[in-house]
Scaffold this active site. Structure first.
Site, PDB file in Angstrom:
ATOM      1  N   GLU A   1     -11.076  -9.097   3.032  1.00 39.22           N
ATOM      2  CA  GLU A   1      -9.791  -8.764   3.645  1.00 39.22           C
ATOM      3  C   GLU A   1     -10.066  -8.576   5.130  1.00 39.22           C
ATOM      4  OE1 GLU A   1      -7.303  -5.734   1.850  1.00 39.22           O
ATOM      5  OE2 GLU A   1      -6.531  -5.174   3.828  1.00 39.22           O
TER       6      GLU A   1
ATOM      7  N   HIS B   1      -3.933  -4.259   7.622  1.00 37.09           N
ATOM      8  CA  HIS B   1      -3.989  -3.144   8.582  1.00 37.09           C
ATOM      9  C   HIS B   1      -3.138  -3.427   9.828  1.00 37.09           C
ATOM     10  CE1 HIS B   1      -5.591   0.821   9.535  1.00 37.09           C
ATOM     11  NE2 HIS B   1      -5.276   0.457  10.751  1.00 37.09           N
TER      12      HIS B   1
ATOM     13  N   ARG C   1      -7.335  12.956   0.058  1.00 32.88           N
ATOM     14  CA  ARG C   1      -6.328  13.483   0.983  1.00 32.88           C
ATOM     15  C   ARG C   1      -4.909  13.002   0.652  1.00 32.88           C
ATOM     16  NH1 ARG C   1      -7.968  10.315   6.461  1.00 32.88           N
ATOM     17  NH2 ARG C   1      -9.959  11.187   5.849  1.00 32.88           N
TER      18      ARG C   1
ATOM     19  N   GLU D   1      -8.501   0.469  -3.178  1.00 31.28           N
ATOM     20  CA  GLU D   1      -9.353   0.536  -1.983  1.00 31.28           C
ATOM     21  C   GLU D   1     -10.293   1.709  -2.174  1.00 31.28           C
ATOM     22  OE1 GLU D   1      -7.027   1.045   1.469  1.00 31.28           O
ATOM     23  OE2 GLU D   1      -6.077  -0.898   1.287  1.00 31.28           O
TER      24      GLU D   1
ATOM     25  N   ASN E   1       0.853  -1.191   0.000  1.00 30.53           N
ATOM     26  CA  ASN E   1       0.000   0.000   0.000  1.00 30.53           C
ATOM     27  C   ASN E   1       0.893   1.247   0.000  1.00 30.53           C
ATOM     28  OD1 ASN E   1      -1.415   2.287   1.071  1.00 30.53           O
ATOM     29  ND2 ASN E   1      -3.095   0.936   1.614  1.00 30.53           N
TER      30      ASN E   1
ATOM     31  N   ARG F   1      -9.515   8.217  -1.823  1.00 29.22           N
ATOM     32  CA  ARG F   1     -10.519   8.674  -0.858  1.00 29.22           C
ATOM     33  C   ARG F   1     -11.383   9.767  -1.472  1.00 29.22           C
ATOM     34  NH1 ARG F   1      -9.143   6.880   4.477  1.00 29.22           N
ATOM     35  NH2 ARG F   1     -10.997   8.022   5.069  1.00 29.22           N
TER      36      ARG F   1
ATOM     37  N   HIS G   1      -5.620   3.788  -2.023  1.00 27.04           N
ATOM     38  CA  HIS G   1      -6.972   4.149  -1.583  1.00 27.04           C
ATOM     39  C   HIS G   1      -7.314   5.524  -2.145  1.00 27.04           C
ATOM     40  CE1 HIS G   1      -9.899   4.637   2.085  1.00 27.04           C
ATOM     41  NE2 HIS G   1     -10.500   4.784   0.926  1.00 27.04           N
TER      42      HIS G   1
ATOM     43  N   HIS H   1       0.940   6.176   1.818  1.00 25.45           N
ATOM     44  CA  HIS H   1       1.767   7.072   2.635  1.00 25.45           C
ATOM     45  C   HIS H   1       2.767   7.871   1.819  1.00 25.45           C
ATOM     46  CE1 HIS H   1       0.057   6.011   6.355  1.00 25.45           C
ATOM     47  NE2 HIS H   1       0.555   4.798   6.437  1.00 25.45           N
TER      48      HIS H   1
ATOM     49  N   THR I   1     -17.903  -1.447  14.997  1.00 26.72           N
ATOM     50  CA  THR I   1     -17.225  -0.989  16.215  1.00 26.72           C
ATOM     51  C   THR I   1     -15.708  -1.118  16.119  1.00 26.72           C
ATOM     52  OG1 THR I   1     -17.867  -3.140  17.050  1.00 26.72           O
ATOM     53  CG2 THR I   1     -19.014  -1.236  17.958  1.00 26.72           C
TER      54      THR I   1
HETATM   55  N1  PXP Z   1      -5.846  -2.848   4.013  1.00 31.34           N
HETATM   56  C1  PXP Z   1      -6.772  -1.873   4.004  1.00 31.34           C
HETATM   57  C2  PXP Z   1      -8.154  -2.178   3.581  1.00 31.34           C
HETATM   58  C3  PXP Z   1      -6.411  -0.565   4.376  1.00 31.34           C
HETATM   59  O1  PXP Z   1      -7.327   0.410   4.357  1.00 31.34           O
HETATM   60  C4  PXP Z   1      -5.069  -0.292   4.724  1.00 31.34           C
HETATM   61  C5  PXP Z   1      -4.634   1.096   5.045  1.00 31.34           C
HETATM   62  O2  PXP Z   1      -5.232   1.558   6.152  1.00 31.34           O
HETATM   63  C6  PXP Z   1      -4.160  -1.348   4.734  1.00 31.34           C
HETATM   64  C7  PXP Z   1      -4.567  -2.611   4.372  1.00 31.34           C
HETATM   65  C8  PXP Z   1      -2.727  -1.134   5.105  1.00 31.34           C
HETATM   66  O3  PXP Z   1      -2.644  -0.873   6.457  1.00 31.34           O
HETATM   67  P1  PXP Z   1      -1.246  -0.424   7.081  1.00 31.34           P
HETATM   68  O4  PXP Z   1      -0.894   0.867   6.438  1.00 31.34           O
HETATM   69  O5  PXP Z   1      -1.529  -0.316   8.534  1.00 31.34           O
HETATM   70  O6  PXP Z   1      -0.260  -1.501   6.742  1.00 31.34           O
END
Ligand code: PXP
Length: 247
Positions: free
Chosen positions: A151, A191, A49, A70, A7, A45, A43, A10, A101
């Site tokens: 996922e 995540h 952002r 995403e 991903n 959004r 992602h 960042h 939650t």
């Molecule tokens: N999977 C999904 C669906 C996400 O939204 C994210 C980013 O929040 C990730 C994986 C990757 O998570 P992380 O950046 O904590 O590795």
């Protein structure tokens, strides 16, 4: 072999801090692929952002592995995905009311809406995954909604402290992955997965792919820092020499 989706959101977050051109997530995707990433995840959004429309357009052209988009199940983004044709779309919560939650997409609370989005995406050949908490009602709802993949949100496991809590969260993930497989779902996880907590997750039933962002980009900042500082010192020295600033 379990695959790794990287991903790169960042990278775009750093770029957006200056609204400039660097670092370019498109370059990051190429480097990740050359290093062995099995897929690139971004992602898009609603508020744009980090990842921008331009990024997903170019990534669709340049990604050589698989592009996983995403996205929230909103009309606007579903239409973009249908036009873009990523290899996979992972539906994630975008708004507060879509979040259960623990943080995954509340599929159980909106099966019809999610099923509609799943169908629209599948109709044009996009594989669909639903980002859900490891909770039985969400797993069943994901199957009902017609998704091919789920996922599992591994955030609670990643944040668990102490052996008992960690074991409990792991047990939940193992159990829910098995339930997913029994319901005919294919399994991904993501995540909060890091170099420190990834190992036990490989035992999840049917696990096909991890999606990992934060931990990899965080490490890249540190492992790449010495090289980056050295490169800048060199650029300054060369400029001094070329322009005769030092004797
Ligand atoms: N999977 C999904 C669906 C996400 O939204 C994210 C980013 O929040 C990730 C994986 C990757 O998570 P992380 O950046 O904590 O590795």
């Amino acid at each position: 072999m379990i695959k790794l989706g990287v991903n790169i959101d960042h990278v775009a977050t750093i770029r957006q801090a200056r609204r400039g051109r660097e670092p370019d997530p498109v370059w990051a995707a190429g480097i990740a692929e050359m290093a062995g990433a099995d897929g690139i995840t971004v992602h898009l959004r609603e508020d744009r952002r980090h990842i921008q429309d331009r990024d997903v357009r170019i990534l669709r052209e340049t990604v050589r592995t698989r592009l996983n988009l995403e996205m929230g199940a909103t009309k606007e983004i579903v239409a973009i995905a249908v036009g873009l044709q990523p290899d996979m779309a992972t539906l994630v919560p975008e708004r507060r009311q879509e979040i259960t939650t623990e943080g995954g997409l509340d599929v159980a609370g909106q099966v019809r809406k999610i099923r509609d989005a799943v169908r629209k995406l599948q109709k044009v050949g996009i594989a669909v995954s639903l980002f859900i908490d490891p909770v039985a009602e969400q797993v069943k709802a994901a199957a009902e909604a017609g998704a091919e993949f789920v996922e599992f949100h591994t955030g609670r496991y990643a944040e668990a402290r102490g052996e008992a809590e960690v074991e409990h969260e792991l047990g939940t993930l193992y159990e829910m992955a098995e339930m997913g497989v029994d319901l005919g779902l294919r399994i991904n996880a993501g995540h909060g997965i890091s170099y420190w907590n990834v190992a036990p997750l490989v035992r999840m039933a049917g696990l096909e792919e991890f999606n990992i962002g934060h931990s990899i980009i965080s490490r890249a900042v540190l492992t790449g820092l010495a090289q980056a500082v050295g490169d800048m010192k060199k650029a300054i020295r060369e400029a001094e020499q070329e322009q005769g600033v030092i004797g």
